[in-house]
Design a protein around this motif. Structure first.
Motif, PDB file in Angstrom:
ATOM      1  N   LEU A  33       1.052  -1.267   0.060  1.00 11.90           N
ATOM      2  CA  LEU A  33       0.260   0.023   0.304  1.00 11.90           C
ATOM      3  C   LEU A  33       1.034   1.580   0.021  1.00 11.90           C
ATOM      4  O   LEU A  33       1.700   1.423   1.246  1.00 11.90           O
ATOM      5  CB  LEU A  33      -0.439  -0.190   1.209  1.00 11.90           C
ATOM      6  N   ALA A  34       0.832   1.950  -1.078  1.00 10.86           N
ATOM      7  CA  ALA A  34       1.850   3.341  -1.199  1.00 10.86           C
ATOM      8  C   ALA A  34       0.681   4.631  -1.504  1.00 10.86           C
ATOM      9  O   ALA A  34      -0.338   4.158  -1.920  1.00 10.86           O
ATOM     10  CB  ALA A  34       2.593   3.265  -2.566  1.00 10.86           C
ATOM     11  N   ASP A  35       1.353   5.774  -0.821  1.00  7.32           N
ATOM     12  CA  ASP A  35       0.654   6.923  -0.936  1.00  7.32           C
ATOM     13  C   ASP A  35       1.804   7.464  -1.782  1.00  7.32           C
ATOM     14  O   ASP A  35       2.407   7.589  -2.529  1.00  7.32           O
ATOM     15  CB  ASP A  35       0.632   7.653   0.848  1.00  7.32           C
ATOM     16  N   ALA A  36       1.343   9.203  -2.135  1.00  6.11           N
ATOM     17  CA  ALA A  36       1.417   9.875  -2.757  1.00  6.11           C
ATOM     18  C   ALA A  36       2.993  10.595  -2.273  1.00  6.11           C
ATOM     19  O   ALA A  36       3.242  11.870  -3.526  1.00  6.11           O
ATOM     20  CB  ALA A  36       0.474  11.304  -3.899  1.00  6.11           C
ATOM     21  N   HIS A  37       3.422  10.475  -1.175  1.00  6.53           N
ATOM     22  CA  HIS A  37       4.528  11.253  -0.813  1.00  6.53           C
ATOM     23  C   HIS A  37       5.705  10.480  -0.115  1.00  6.53           C
ATOM     24  O   HIS A  37       6.220  10.886  -0.214  1.00  6.53           O
ATOM     25  CB  HIS A  37       3.762  11.117   0.526  1.00  6.53           C
ATOM     26  N   GLY A  38       6.015   9.129  -0.744  1.00 11.27           N
ATOM     27  CA  GLY A  38       6.619   8.562  -0.805  1.00 11.27           C
ATOM     28  C   GLY A  38       6.329   7.694   0.052  1.00 11.27           C
ATOM     29  O   GLY A  38       7.709   6.525  -0.085  1.00 11.27           O
ATOM     30  N   ALA A  57       9.773   0.992  -8.295  1.00  8.93           N
ATOM     31  CA  ALA A  57      10.201   0.860  -9.734  1.00  8.93           C
ATOM     32  C   ALA A  57       9.400   1.840 -10.465  1.00  8.93           C
ATOM     33  O   ALA A  57       9.308   2.112 -11.665  1.00  8.93           O
ATOM     34  CB  ALA A  57       9.968  -0.413 -10.638  1.00  8.93           C
ATOM     35  N   VAL A  58       8.166   1.930 -10.148  1.00  4.33           N
ATOM     36  CA  VAL A  58       7.252   2.030 -11.307  1.00  4.33           C
ATOM     37  C   VAL A  58       6.019   3.484 -11.109  1.00  4.33           C
ATOM     38  O   VAL A  58       5.477   4.084 -11.063  1.00  4.33           O
ATOM     39  CB  VAL A  58       5.705   0.744 -11.424  1.00  4.33           C
ATOM     40  N   GLY A  59       6.772   3.817  -9.399  1.00  6.63           N
ATOM     41  CA  GLY A  59       5.982   4.761  -8.795  1.00  6.63           C
ATOM     42  C   GLY A  59       4.646   5.017  -8.440  1.00  6.63           C
ATOM     43  O   GLY A  59       3.565   5.563  -8.568  1.00  6.63           O
ATOM     44  N   TYR A  60       4.245   3.531  -7.460  1.00  4.93           N
ATOM     45  CA  TYR A  60       2.864   2.972  -7.420  1.00  4.93           C
ATOM     46  C   TYR A  60       2.531   4.402  -5.860  1.00  4.93           C
ATOM     47  O   TYR A  60       3.340   3.821  -5.414  1.00  4.93           O
ATOM     48  CB  TYR A  60       3.122   1.262  -7.009  1.00  4.93           C
ATOM     49  N   VAL A  61       1.211   4.066  -6.410  1.00  9.71           N
ATOM     50  CA  VAL A  61       0.460   4.735  -5.661  1.00  9.71           C
ATOM     51  C   VAL A  61      -0.966   4.135  -5.282  1.00  9.71           C
ATOM     52  O   VAL A  61      -1.654   3.178  -6.824  1.00  9.71           O
ATOM     53  CB  VAL A  61       0.139   6.019  -6.180  1.00  9.71           C
ATOM     54  N   GLY A  62      -1.067   3.358  -4.227  1.00 10.43           N
ATOM     55  CA  GLY A  62      -2.801   2.640  -4.272  1.00 10.43           C
ATOM     56  C   GLY A  62      -2.223   1.025  -3.592  1.00 10.43           C
ATOM     57  O   GLY A  62      -0.936   0.964  -3.093  1.00 10.43           O
ATOM     58  N   ALA A  63      -3.597   0.224  -3.612  1.00 11.72           N
ATOM     59  CA  ALA A  63      -3.031  -0.857  -3.219  1.00 11.72           C
ATOM     60  C   ALA A  63      -2.379  -1.788  -4.547  1.00 11.72           C
ATOM     61  O   ALA A  63      -2.981  -1.478  -5.034  1.00 11.72           O
ATOM     62  CB  ALA A  63      -4.233  -1.416  -2.612  1.00 11.72           C
ATOM     63  N   GLY A  64      -1.960  -2.785  -4.549  1.00 13.95           N
ATOM     64  CA  GLY A  64      -1.600  -3.508  -4.998  1.00 13.95           C
ATOM     65  C   GLY A  64      -0.324  -5.115  -4.122  1.00 13.95           C
ATOM     66  O   GLY A  64      -0.868  -4.765  -3.190  1.00 13.95           O
ATOM     67  N   THR A  65      -0.283  -6.045  -5.647  1.00 12.54           N
ATOM     68  CA  THR A  65       0.355  -6.891  -4.938  1.00 12.54           C
ATOM     69  C   THR A  65       1.026  -7.505  -6.049  1.00 12.54           C
ATOM     70  O   THR A  65       0.932  -7.256  -6.861  1.00 12.54           O
ATOM     71  CB  THR A  65      -0.965  -8.202  -4.819  1.00 12.54           C
ATOM     72  N   VAL A  66       2.353  -7.736  -4.788  1.00 17.30           N
ATOM     73  CA  VAL A  66       3.050  -8.469  -5.518  1.00 17.30           C
ATOM     74  C   VAL A  66       3.504 -10.297  -5.330  1.00 17.30           C
ATOM     75  O   VAL A  66       3.401 -10.212  -3.929  1.00 17.30           O
ATOM     76  CB  VAL A  66       4.395  -8.152  -5.222  1.00 17.30           C
ATOM     77  N   GLU A  67       3.539 -10.776  -6.322  1.00 16.97           N
ATOM     78  CA  GLU A  67       3.423 -12.582  -6.234  1.00 16.97           C
ATOM     79  C   GLU A  67       4.558 -12.984  -6.771  1.00 16.97           C
ATOM     80  O   GLU A  67       5.338 -12.788  -7.613  1.00 16.97           O
ATOM     81  CB  GLU A  67       2.240 -12.653  -7.209  1.00 16.97           C
ATOM     82  N   PHE A  68       5.086 -14.005  -6.388  1.00 18.49           N
ATOM     83  CA  PHE A  68       5.857 -14.586  -6.296  1.00 18.49           C
ATOM     84  C   PHE A  68       5.255 -16.286  -6.179  1.00 18.49           C
ATOM     85  O   PHE A  68       4.643 -17.046  -5.823  1.00 18.49           O
ATOM     86  CB  PHE A  68       7.321 -14.423  -5.392  1.00 18.49           C
ATOM     87  N   ALA A 123     -10.906   1.579   2.093  1.00 19.74           N
ATOM     88  CA  ALA A 123     -10.959   2.819   3.057  1.00 19.74           C
ATOM     89  C   ALA A 123      -9.412   3.023   2.637  1.00 19.74           C
ATOM     90  O   ALA A 123      -9.379   4.494   2.344  1.00 19.74           O
ATOM     91  CB  ALA A 123     -11.076   3.000   4.085  1.00 19.74           C
ATOM     92  N   GLU A 124      -8.704   3.036   2.613  1.00 19.74           N
ATOM     93  CA  GLU A 124      -7.343   3.247   2.689  1.00 19.74           C
ATOM     94  C   GLU A 124      -7.190   3.454   1.026  1.00 19.74           C
ATOM     95  O   GLU A 124      -6.719   4.449   1.186  1.00 19.74           O
ATOM     96  CB  GLU A 124      -6.356   2.124   2.753  1.00 19.74           C
ATOM     97  N   GLN A 125      -7.692   2.381   0.149  1.00 21.91           N
ATOM     98  CA  GLN A 125      -7.501   3.183  -1.072  1.00 21.91           C
ATOM     99  C   GLN A 125      -8.457   4.761  -1.510  1.00 21.91           C
ATOM    100  O   GLN A 125      -7.597   5.214  -2.291  1.00 21.91           O
ATOM    101  CB  GLN A 125      -8.534   2.085  -1.952  1.00 21.91           C
ATOM    102  N   ILE A 126      -9.541   5.006  -1.009  1.00 21.79           N
ATOM    103  CA  ILE A 126      -9.867   5.949  -0.864  1.00 21.79           C
ATOM    104  C   ILE A 126      -8.891   7.547  -0.214  1.00 21.79           C
ATOM    105  O   ILE A 126      -9.122   8.287  -0.902  1.00 21.79           O
ATOM    106  CB  ILE A 126     -11.804   5.511  -0.339  1.00 21.79           C
ATOM    107  N   GLU A 149      -7.241  10.084  -1.908  1.00 23.92           N
ATOM    108  CA  GLU A 149      -7.999  12.096  -1.634  1.00 23.92           C
ATOM    109  C   GLU A 149      -6.638  12.930  -1.460  1.00 23.92           C
ATOM    110  O   GLU A 149      -6.935  13.919  -1.228  1.00 23.92           O
ATOM    111  CB  GLU A 149      -8.301  11.531  -0.805  1.00 23.92           C
ATOM    112  N   GLY A 150      -5.095  11.734  -1.692  1.00 21.17           N
ATOM    113  CA  GLY A 150      -4.629  12.849  -1.551  1.00 21.17           C
ATOM    114  C   GLY A 150      -3.852  12.508  -0.396  1.00 21.17           C
ATOM    115  O   GLY A 150      -2.181  13.058   0.439  1.00 21.17           O
ATOM    116  N   HIS A 151      -4.233  11.739   0.959  1.00 26.82           N
ATOM    117  CA  HIS A 151      -3.574  11.605   3.031  1.00 26.82           C
ATOM    118  C   HIS A 151      -2.427  10.559   2.651  1.00 26.82           C
ATOM    119  O   HIS A 151      -2.310   9.972   1.615  1.00 26.82           O
ATOM    120  CB  HIS A 151      -4.776  10.843   3.644  1.00 26.82           C
ATOM    121  N   ALA A 152      -2.081  11.098   3.045  1.00 28.94           N
ATOM    122  CA  ALA A 152      -0.536  10.298   3.558  1.00 28.94           C
ATOM    123  C   ALA A 152      -0.714   9.396   4.406  1.00 28.94           C
ATOM    124  O   ALA A 152      -1.599   9.318   5.292  1.00 28.94           O
ATOM    125  CB  ALA A 152       1.125  11.250   3.690  1.00 28.94           C
TER     126      ALA A 152
END
Length: 631
Positions: free
Chosen positions: A197-202, A248-259, A292-295, A299-302
């Protein structure tokens, strides 16, 4: 601030997003195909918009119609859910270009990871270009999308081209993109993933690991968090690789890395730039609401500097309307009653009385249990599923319960080949031997009050039921003291409840009827006519459609009179965006070919007839198809 969200999806995930929005005071807009006009996700949303014109199976892939619907309904944001357009960069751009908030990662991040071939190159992994015998087995995989569609394991080089074509066709149908690639297939590996889970603030959070190794057709069935048995070193490596992929891709939001994990080594598979089906187990363990965290992130929250701490263990089972004992064939029909007891989470897109149709994935619900330990969570989930009331199409419920209680799973030793090894044993019929009698006594209850008893001894009453493909005959009598049967004491018999004393143990049987379909506790029975129609039989060697679907392909050069080998693929049906192979039941001659490419068929439709070389074989193999003709 986001005030109104259009959910660009259907079913379980649409209902789940609506629930979080409602809790947060956000209005919701549903979209629907004609087939989904009265679906649960439409009923629970504040407003709904019909998506016109498209075939039901493709409606939710029409990004232009969805953006138009959002604007018309006054939405200011779009949540894509999972599947459909959730990983479509062009759709994300169209949403943003329309002045709407996209509740997902930037289109550029989606684009970088949407193609699994490009994602692997980004992570330093090269797909196989020229496959040789030494590379086998290999996995043909769709470059876009997921959910097991467009995936084939190839063990013979001669099969590669055909499987590549089939995977490409399936991927094109499901995702609108037929690109496939080939990668090594790791035998005995575990499917492990990391939630980010990543935000737009790094800030990038890693919310633990999940194990999703129990799969059928490369689609997950049981998932859990955290993944059991990983060493601290491997866990740290997986987290680091996941953060590397996100950054590596400047990700923002919820995502999953699979192995794919083999031993103590991790092989990068892909990054899913969306919410995963199995996200509830992570939510349970970390005490967060990922939607809720995605939303909030949109909205720009950190995010806070550190994620919350993990607590306990969670296990999720995907309850499908499908028949695992018959090639996982999807099932359709009316869901008369559906409830799951106990302190478990139930995410579903269905309610009592809803119809399970032919156009979409047969996922009925996700059932999630959380407890302090893995063993407690597994026990809790198995018990809830075992006691669930599911009156409708065949489901994989019994398979789930047996899987959760299997020694290999209990010890955390499962891998992606679990069902390859154990499916036969896990799908053996286990009918309650007293269920047919209970059904008959409940049915006889009404008549026993109107003079069923006779002063003179008479022949017992006889009823017949089909249970798990086998016929059961039961006998009972009307006596001065009520209903009676040999071998048991009838303590109570009513239309909905029968109580039997079996060798001193009192057992209760809940009975429900829907036409000729009877449910006794968790056993489903079909009442058979007293005098069966002797003409209602199919010829030996008949191949009947196991599900509703469309004939998408017939084997090249296949004509009536052609010799065929047992197990030889004859034709393919597409149902719910998956292709299902129909094979010859015996070695012999194709005497009849009724299937026509492009034609839709209903369950029980005659597709072909194979006359066996040995008449004895034909009779044995055709017995699966004998019985009353489908209505």
């Amino acid at each position: 601030m986001i005030t109104t969200v259009l959910v660009a999806n259907r079913g379980e995930i649409a209902c789940r997003v609506v629930r979080t929005c409602r809790e947060g005071g956000i209005r919701t807009v549903a979209v629907h195909s004609d087939a989904d006009g009265n679906a649960l996700h439409v009923r629970v949303a504040d407003t709904a918009v019909r998506l016109p014109g498209s075939a039901p199976a493709d409606t939710y892939l029409r990004g232009d119609l969805i953006v138009k619907a959002a604007l018309a309904a006054g939405a200011d944001a779009v949540h894509p859910g999972y599947g459909f357009l959730s990983e479509n960069a062009d759709f994300a751009r169209a949403v943003r270009d329309a002045g709407l908030v996209w509740i997902g990662p930037p289109p550029e991040a989606i684009e970088a990871m949407a193609s699994k071939t490009r994602a692997k190159e980004l992570m330093g992994v090269e797909p196989l270009r020229n496959v040789t015998e030494a590379d086998l087995p290999v996995l043909v995989k769709a470059a876009a999308g997921g959910g097991g569609r467009g995936m084939r394991v190839v063990r013979r080089l001669a099969d590669l081209d055909g499987e590549r074509d089939a995977a490409g066709a399936e991927a094109a149908s499901a995702f609108g993109d037929g690109e496939v690639f080939v990668e090594p297939y790791v035998e005995g590996g575990r499917h492990v993933e990391v939630q980010v889970l990543a935000d737009a603030h790094g800030t990038v959070w890693t919310l633990g690991t999940r194990d999703c190794s129990l799969q059928r057709r490369h689609q997950k069935v049981i998932e859990e968090a955290p993944a059991p048995g990983l060493t601290p070193r491997l866990t740290d490596e997986l987290h680091a690789l996941a953060v590397r992929a996100a950054r590596a891709v400047g990700y923002v939001g919820a995502g999953t890395v699979e192995f794919l994990v083999a031993g103590d080594r991790a092989h990068f598979l892909e990054m899913n730039t969306r919410l995963q089906v199995e996200h509830p187990v992570t939510e349970a363990v970390f005490g967060v609401d990922l939607v809720a965290e995605q939303i909030r992130v949109a909205e720009g929250h950190a995010l806070a500097e550190e994620p919350p701490r993990a607590r306990g263990h969670a296990v999720e089972a995907r309850l499908y309307a499908e028949d695992p004992a018959h090639a996982w064939a999807p099932q359709t029909g009316r869901l008369h009653r559906f409830s799951v007891p106990g302190a478990v989470r139930l995410d579903t897109g269905y309610a009592d009385g809803d119809d399970i149709g032919v156009h979409y994935d047969p996922l009925l619900a996700k059932v999630v249990a959380h407890a302090p330990t893995r063993a407690e969570a597994v026990r809790k989930l198995a018990s809830a599923l075992e006691r669930a009331v599911i009156h409708g199409p065949v489901t994989n419920r019994d398979l789930l319960v047996r899987s959760l209680r299997h020694e290999e799973f209990a010890q955390g030793r499962m891998d992606t080949g679990f069902y390859d090894r154990h499916l036969t044993a896990l799908t053996e019929p286990a009918t309650d031997p007293h269920a047919p009698l209970a059904a008959a006594l409940a049915d006889a209850h009404g008549r026993s009050r109107f003079g069923g008893w006779r002063n003179l001894p008479s022949q017992p009453q006889v009823k017949r039921y089909a249970v798990a493909g086998e016929e059961h005959e039961v006998r009972y009598r009307h006596t001065r003291d009520g209903l009676a049967a040999d071998g048991v004491q009838v303590v109570h018999a009513a239309a909905e409840l029968v109580v039997l004393d079996v060798a001193g143990v009192r057992r209760r049987f809940r009975v429900s009827r829907y036409g000729d379909r009877v449910y006794v506790n968790t056993t489903a029975l079909t009442a058979l006519p007293r005098f069966p129609d002797p003409t209602a039989r199919h010829a030996p060697g008949s191949l009947l459609a196991p599900m509703p679907g469309t004939v998408v392909r017939i084997a090249e050069g296949l004509t009536e009179g052609a010799p065929v080998e047992a197990g030889q693929p004859l034709l393919w049906l597409e149902a719910m965006k998956m292709q299902h192979e129909i094979t010859a039941p015996v070695t012999g001659t194709l005497s009849t070919l009724r299937a026509v490419t492009g034609r839709q068929v209903e369950p029980g439709t005659l597709l072909a007839v194979v006359e066996a070389t040995s008449p004895g074989d034909a009779g044995n193999r055709a017995s699966d198809h004998d019985g009353p003709a489908p209505s």
